[in-house]
Design a protein around this motif. Structure first.
Motif, PDB file in Angstrom:
ATOM      1  N   ARG A 142      39.491 -17.810  33.950  1.00  0.00           N
ATOM      2  CA  ARG A 142      38.996 -17.546  32.591  1.00  0.00           C
ATOM      3  C   ARG A 142      38.255 -18.718  31.955  1.00  0.00           C
ATOM      4  NH1 ARG A 142      42.946 -19.415  28.858  1.00  0.00           N
ATOM      5  NH2 ARG A 142      44.955 -19.971  29.809  1.00  0.00           N
ATOM      6  N   MET A 143      38.052 -19.786  32.720  1.00  0.00           N
ATOM      7  CA  MET A 143      37.286 -20.924  32.209  1.00  0.00           C
ATOM      8  C   MET A 143      36.735 -21.739  33.374  1.00  0.00           C
ATOM      9  SD  MET A 143      40.340 -23.515  30.948  1.00  0.00           S
ATOM     10  CE  MET A 143      41.105 -22.263  29.900  1.00  0.00           C
ATOM     11  N   PRO A 144      35.712 -22.558  33.144  1.00  0.00           N
ATOM     12  CA  PRO A 144      35.178 -23.417  34.202  1.00  0.00           C
ATOM     13  C   PRO A 144      36.255 -24.360  34.745  1.00  0.00           C
ATOM     14  CG  PRO A 144      33.688 -23.363  32.332  1.00  0.00           C
ATOM     15  CD  PRO A 144      34.950 -22.695  31.882  1.00  0.00           C
ATOM     16  N   LYS A 145      36.133 -24.733  36.001  1.00  0.00           N
ATOM     17  CA  LYS A 145      37.150 -25.571  36.636  1.00  0.00           C
ATOM     18  C   LYS A 145      37.271 -26.941  35.971  1.00  0.00           C
ATOM     19  CE  LYS A 145      37.146 -23.411  41.199  1.00  0.00           C
ATOM     20  NZ  LYS A 145      36.965 -23.606  42.652  1.00  0.00           N
ATOM     21  N   ASN A 146      36.149 -27.469  35.469  1.00  0.00           N
ATOM     22  CA  ASN A 146      36.227 -28.785  34.823  1.00  0.00           C
ATOM     23  C   ASN A 146      36.983 -28.739  33.506  1.00  0.00           C
ATOM     24  OD1 ASN A 146      34.205 -27.358  33.508  1.00  0.00           O
ATOM     25  ND2 ASN A 146      32.919 -29.153  33.170  1.00  0.00           N
ATOM     26  N   ARG A 147      37.097 -27.534  32.908  1.00  0.00           N
ATOM     27  CA  ARG A 147      37.942 -27.384  31.725  1.00  0.00           C
ATOM     28  C   ARG A 147      39.380 -27.086  32.126  1.00  0.00           C
ATOM     29  NH1 ARG A 147      35.831 -23.048  27.753  1.00  0.00           N
ATOM     30  NH2 ARG A 147      37.821 -23.626  26.759  1.00  0.00           N
ATOM     31  N   ALA A 148      39.517 -26.300  33.192  1.00  0.00           N
ATOM     32  CA  ALA A 148      40.862 -25.959  33.668  1.00  0.00           C
ATOM     33  C   ALA A 148      41.625 -27.211  34.089  1.00  0.00           C
ATOM     34  CB  ALA A 148      40.764 -24.980  34.839  1.00  0.00           C
ATOM     35  N   ILE A 149      40.927 -28.172  34.688  1.00  0.00           N
ATOM     36  CA  ILE A 149      41.610 -29.365  35.190  1.00  0.00           C
ATOM     37  C   ILE A 149      42.150 -30.217  34.045  1.00  0.00           C
ATOM     38  CG2 ILE A 149      39.693 -31.019  35.275  1.00  0.00           C
ATOM     39  CD1 ILE A 149      42.290 -30.356  38.062  1.00  0.00           C
ATOM     40  N   VAL A 150      41.555 -30.091  32.856  1.00  0.00           N
ATOM     41  CA  VAL A 150      42.060 -30.828  31.694  1.00  0.00           C
ATOM     42  C   VAL A 150      43.438 -30.299  31.310  1.00  0.00           C
ATOM     43  CG1 VAL A 150      41.674 -31.387  29.267  1.00  0.00           C
ATOM     44  CG2 VAL A 150      39.746 -31.379  30.864  1.00  0.00           C
ATOM     45  N   HIS A 151      43.620 -28.994  31.393  1.00  0.00           N
ATOM     46  CA  HIS A 151      44.932 -28.398  31.127  1.00  0.00           C
ATOM     47  C   HIS A 151      45.952 -28.874  32.162  1.00  0.00           C
ATOM     48  CE1 HIS A 151      43.743 -25.404  28.013  1.00  0.00           C
ATOM     49  NE2 HIS A 151      42.569 -25.515  28.608  1.00  0.00           N
ATOM     50  N   ILE A 152      45.501 -29.005  33.408  1.00  0.00           N
ATOM     51  CA  ILE A 152      46.387 -29.506  34.464  1.00  0.00           C
ATOM     52  C   ILE A 152      46.757 -30.961  34.192  1.00  0.00           C
ATOM     53  CG2 ILE A 152      46.612 -29.963  36.932  1.00  0.00           C
ATOM     54  CD1 ILE A 152      46.618 -26.982  36.114  1.00  0.00           C
ATOM     55  N   ALA A 153      45.807 -31.723  33.673  1.00  0.00           N
ATOM     56  CA  ALA A 153      46.074 -33.132  33.352  1.00  0.00           C
ATOM     57  C   ALA A 153      47.174 -33.248  32.311  1.00  0.00           C
ATOM     58  CB  ALA A 153      44.799 -33.818  32.865  1.00  0.00           C
ATOM     59  N   ARG A 154      47.176 -32.336  31.356  1.00  0.00           N
ATOM     60  CA  ARG A 154      48.241 -32.349  30.340  1.00  0.00           C
ATOM     61  C   ARG A 154      49.591 -32.013  30.982  1.00  0.00           C
ATOM     62  NH1 ARG A 154      48.665 -31.735  24.530  1.00  0.00           N
ATOM     63  NH2 ARG A 154      50.629 -30.721  23.996  1.00  0.00           N
ATOM     64  N   LYS A 155      49.600 -31.059  31.901  1.00  0.00           N
ATOM     65  CA  LYS A 155      50.842 -30.731  32.618  1.00  0.00           C
ATOM     66  C   LYS A 155      51.301 -31.927  33.453  1.00  0.00           C
ATOM     67  CE  LYS A 155      49.971 -25.734  33.017  1.00  0.00           C
ATOM     68  NZ  LYS A 155      51.190 -25.289  32.291  1.00  0.00           N
ATOM     69  N   LEU A 156      50.361 -32.608  34.061  1.00  0.00           N
ATOM     70  CA  LEU A 156      50.698 -33.799  34.843  1.00  0.00           C
ATOM     71  C   LEU A 156      51.275 -34.885  33.939  1.00  0.00           C
ATOM     72  CD1 LEU A 156      50.543 -35.004  37.730  1.00  0.00           C
ATOM     73  CD2 LEU A 156      48.314 -35.960  37.085  1.00  0.00           C
ATOM     74  N   LEU A 157      50.691 -35.037  32.759  1.00  0.00           N
ATOM     75  CA  LEU A 157      51.193 -36.002  31.789  1.00  0.00           C
ATOM     76  C   LEU A 157      52.620 -35.658  31.381  1.00  0.00           C
ATOM     77  CD1 LEU A 157      50.609 -38.449  29.969  1.00  0.00           C
ATOM     78  CD2 LEU A 157      49.731 -36.847  28.248  1.00  0.00           C
ATOM     79  N   ASN A 158      52.925 -34.371  31.266  1.00  0.00           N
ATOM     80  CA  ASN A 158      54.281 -33.943  30.929  1.00  0.00           C
ATOM     81  C   ASN A 158      55.266 -34.353  32.022  1.00  0.00           C
ATOM     82  OD1 ASN A 158      56.277 -32.677  29.362  1.00  0.00           O
ATOM     83  ND2 ASN A 158      56.040 -30.747  30.471  1.00  0.00           N
ATOM     84  N   ARG A 159      54.850 -34.284  33.273  1.00  0.00           N
ATOM     85  CA  ARG A 159      55.694 -34.725  34.387  1.00  0.00           C
ATOM     86  C   ARG A 159      55.927 -36.232  34.319  1.00  0.00           C
ATOM     87  NH1 ARG A 159      53.838 -29.937  35.669  1.00  0.00           N
ATOM     88  NH2 ARG A 159      54.404 -28.776  37.567  1.00  0.00           N
ATOM     89  N   VAL A 160      54.867 -36.956  33.990  1.00  0.00           N
ATOM     90  CA  VAL A 160      54.972 -38.414  33.832  1.00  0.00           C
ATOM     91  C   VAL A 160      55.963 -38.748  32.725  1.00  0.00           C
ATOM     92  CG1 VAL A 160      53.719 -40.460  33.021  1.00  0.00           C
ATOM     93  CG2 VAL A 160      52.680 -38.947  34.736  1.00  0.00           C
ATOM     94  N   ARG A 161      55.832 -38.065  31.607  1.00  0.00           N
ATOM     95  CA  ARG A 161      56.736 -38.298  30.473  1.00  0.00           C
ATOM     96  C   ARG A 161      58.180 -38.003  30.863  1.00  0.00           C
ATOM     97  NH1 ARG A 161      58.751 -34.963  26.297  1.00  0.00           N
ATOM     98  NH2 ARG A 161      59.251 -36.136  24.383  1.00  0.00           N
ATOM     99  N   TYR A 162      58.384 -36.926  31.608  1.00  0.00           N
ATOM    100  CA  TYR A 162      59.743 -36.525  31.986  1.00  0.00           C
ATOM    101  C   TYR A 162      60.423 -37.598  32.831  1.00  0.00           C
ATOM    102  CZ  TYR A 162      63.609 -33.939  34.031  1.00  0.00           C
ATOM    103  OH  TYR A 162      64.859 -33.553  34.435  1.00  0.00           O
ATOM    104  N   VAL A 163      59.746 -38.077  33.877  1.00  0.00           N
ATOM    105  CA  VAL A 163      60.410 -39.034  34.777  1.00  0.00           C
ATOM    106  C   VAL A 163      60.660 -40.371  34.075  1.00  0.00           C
ATOM    107  CG1 VAL A 163      59.471 -37.942  36.855  1.00  0.00           C
ATOM    108  CG2 VAL A 163      58.251 -39.871  35.826  1.00  0.00           C
ATOM    109  N   LEU A 164      59.768 -40.749  33.155  1.00  0.00           N
ATOM    110  CA  LEU A 164      59.971 -42.014  32.442  1.00  0.00           C
ATOM    111  C   LEU A 164      61.100 -41.895  31.417  1.00  0.00           C
ATOM    112  CD1 LEU A 164      56.301 -43.277  31.867  1.00  0.00           C
ATOM    113  CD2 LEU A 164      57.973 -44.080  33.561  1.00  0.00           C
ATOM    114  N   LYS A 165      61.192 -40.769  30.737  1.00  0.00           N
ATOM    115  CA  LYS A 165      62.241 -40.600  29.734  1.00  0.00           C
ATOM    116  C   LYS A 165      63.611 -40.422  30.374  1.00  0.00           C
ATOM    117  CE  LYS A 165      62.061 -38.590  25.837  1.00  0.00           C
ATOM    118  NZ  LYS A 165      62.073 -39.749  24.920  1.00  0.00           N
TER     119      LYS A 165
END
Length: 232
Positions: free
Chosen positions: A198-221
């Motif tokens: 439903r969106m270009p891949k270069n926009r979709a990957i930004v959403h994935i980056a936020r999910k990746l950031l959530n994983r980073v936050r989880y392991v650090l916290k």
């Protein structure tokens, strides 16, 4: 939150390497532009081995009708070699830091997240400093720049994409890591595939980056390694 002197020094070292990598990329682009200007095409057998010793050897063996072209290429190759040496030295120093506390344990946690390497982990640690200074994922995402921007005019608001307010070192890095992560993490791959419909891949990957950031936050916290989700 004011980083300690040692943290500032570590950050300076990591940022120096990133700056040298950017200069190296610019130098490579200048070399490719020079080749294009003089009508040189990279041989098919070297296309996939860009910047290997073999490729550099091919560049050094090129002949030019004008001496100015030869001198320009030689100057760029000398700059490239110098930058490579600088980056290699900085990389060794950063990897050595990553093997020492307080970084060693946290680097281990971060590397359990798909797409995060030792060098990426060190960038995250030296830029974030203390994960507890961010009250929520939204707060952290805002710091990184992975939140929607808005263009307001009167009573109308229009979502324009990710915000221009960002930590310049982290946003691009996390998006780059996300391209690796979607190949390693089944859950992220599934999410990326759905978003790409439903969106270009270069926009979709930004959403994935936020999910990746959530994983980073989880392991650090939580101070624990990331366990990839099992996708049925």
């Amino acid at each position: 939150h004011v980083p300690s002197r040692s943290t500032r020094e570590d950050r300076s070292l990591v940022r120096m390497r990133m700056a040298m990598v950017k200069k190296q990329t610019r130098c490579k682009n200048q070399i490719k532009a020079l080749l294009s200007f003089y009508g040189y095409t990279i041989p098919d057998e070297l296309v996939r081995s860009h910047w290997s010793r073999r490729f550099i050897g091919w560049l050094e063996g090129l002949s030019f009708q004008q001496e100015s072209g030869k001198h320009a290429l030689q100057a760029l190759l000398e700059e490239l070699n110098h930058l490579r040496q600088l980056i290699a030295g900085l990389t060794r120093q950063i990897r050595a830091l990553a093997r020492q506390e307080p970084h060693r344990t946290l680097v281990g946690y971060l590397k359990s997240v798909p797409g995060i390497s030792t060098l990426t982990a060190m960038v995250l640690l030296t830029e974030i400093v203390d994960i507890n200074r961010f009250k929520s994922l939204d707060h952290l995402a805002s710091y990184v720049g992975l939140v929607p921007g808005e263009d307001s005019s009167g009573e109308q608001e229009r979502v324009t994409g990710i915000s221009n307010r960002r930590n310049a070192h982290l946003r691009a890095l996390l998006i780059e890591c996300s391209w690796v992560a979607v190949r390693k993490d089944p859950a992220l791959l599934m999410a990326f595939s759905k978003l790409s419909k439903r969106m270009p891949k270069n926009r979709a990957i930004v959403h994935i980056a936020r999910k990746l950031l959530n994983r980073v936050r989880y392991v650090l916290k939580h101070q624990e390694s990331y366990e990839p989700c099992v996708v049925a």
